[in-house]
Write a protein that holds these residues in place. Structure first.
Motif, PDB file in Angstrom:
ATOM      1  N   GLN A 289       0.821  -1.204   0.000  1.00 42.59           N
ATOM      2  CA  GLN A 289       0.000   0.000   0.000  1.00 42.59           C
ATOM      3  C   GLN A 289       0.861   1.262   0.000  1.00 42.59           C
ATOM      4  OE1 GLN A 289      -2.978  -0.053   3.050  1.00 42.59           O
ATOM      5  NE2 GLN A 289      -3.426   2.133   2.881  1.00 42.59           N
TER       6      GLN A 289
ATOM      7  N   LEU B 239      -3.905  -0.968  -2.192  1.00 44.87           N
ATOM      8  CA  LEU B 239      -4.095  -2.267  -1.568  1.00 44.87           C
ATOM      9  C   LEU B 239      -2.770  -3.000  -1.424  1.00 44.87           C
ATOM     10  CD1 LEU B 239      -7.254  -3.556  -3.507  1.00 44.87           C
ATOM     11  CD2 LEU B 239      -7.200  -2.574  -1.201  1.00 44.87           C
TER      12      LEU B 239
ATOM     13  N   ARG C 274      -5.959  -3.838   3.218  1.00 43.89           N
ATOM     14  CA  ARG C 274      -5.726  -2.400   3.216  1.00 43.89           C
ATOM     15  C   ARG C 274      -5.693  -1.886   4.650  1.00 43.89           C
ATOM     16  NH1 ARG C 274      -9.179   2.516   0.290  1.00 43.89           N
ATOM     17  NH2 ARG C 274      -7.711   4.162   0.877  1.00 43.89           N
TER      18      ARG C 274
END
Length: 209
Positions: free
Chosen positions: A98, A104, A135
């Motif tokens: 991320q 993500l 996430r």
């Protein structure tokens, strides 16, 4: 003389054991998503419960650079008044992490487990390959709130049973106790796709980074 009924009962017990073994192997193993691009050592304990048996395991995982980690765990499980031990070797590779460009985390999780029951010499070899998408939704630098969805495939050539897929959801919670020590807890739920059976897991540990 071995009867068909005995064989069916044995296969059913092994099938349940395989499902449980798989869930214990891969659940909660993703410390890379709690790290920056730096090494980290995770020590953890895990408890899992499904149907008529439960089990616990302890493990030690080391992340080389916040993206690639390796580990080993030992578990003890109870099934039908019998105790089984297992040794697992795991890996976790963070393919995408991320950032501003990638919202993500995407990881792959191969593993191998050997489960054995000494009095009967009943041994099982288990291979699993999992993927995970997660996430970090936390707004503070000292706290992580990371939901993850996973999808995995289990292979067990040692007993010749049908291979199968599994899906899981878990929630990773991380809290910085100090500048280089983080507390991690990770409750989760896994579902075997072909039968619909499910189990819950709870993992807790400390990450030194």
């Amino acid at each position: 003389m071995v009867t068909d009924g005995y064989i069916r009962r044995s296969c059913k017990k092994i099938s349940i054991l395989l499902a449980f073994s798989f869930f214990v192997t891969i659940s909660g193993y993703s410390q890379n998503i709690f790290l920056s691009d730096s090494p980290g050592l995770l020590t953890y304990g895990q408890f899992s419960q499904v149907q008529q048996f439960d089990g616990a395991s302890v493990g030690l995982n080391y992340s080389l650079n916040g993206k690639t980690a390796f580990g080993i765990s030992y578990g003890s499980n109870s099934l039908n008044n019998r105790n089984y031990q297992s040794v697992s070797v795991l890996a976790n590779v963070l393919i995408k992490k991320q950032s501003e460009g990638d919202i993500l985390n995407f990881e792959v999780m191969p593993s191998f487990e050997r489960k054995y029951h000494n009095p009967t010499n009943q041994n099982l070899s288990l291979f699993a390959l999992g993927t995970g998408i997660s996430r970090d939704f936390s707004q503070r630098s000292d706290i992580n709130l990371i939901p993850r969805a996973s999808f995995s495939y289990l292979m067990s050539p040692s007993v010749g049973l049908t291979n199968y897929f599994s899906a899981g959801l878990d929630m990773g919670l991380g809290y910085d106790i100090s500048s280089n020590l983080k507390l991690i807890v990770n409750p989760g739920l896994n579902v075997r796709m072909d039968t619909g059976s499910y189990n819950g897991t709870f993992t807790g540990g400390f990450l030194v980074h």
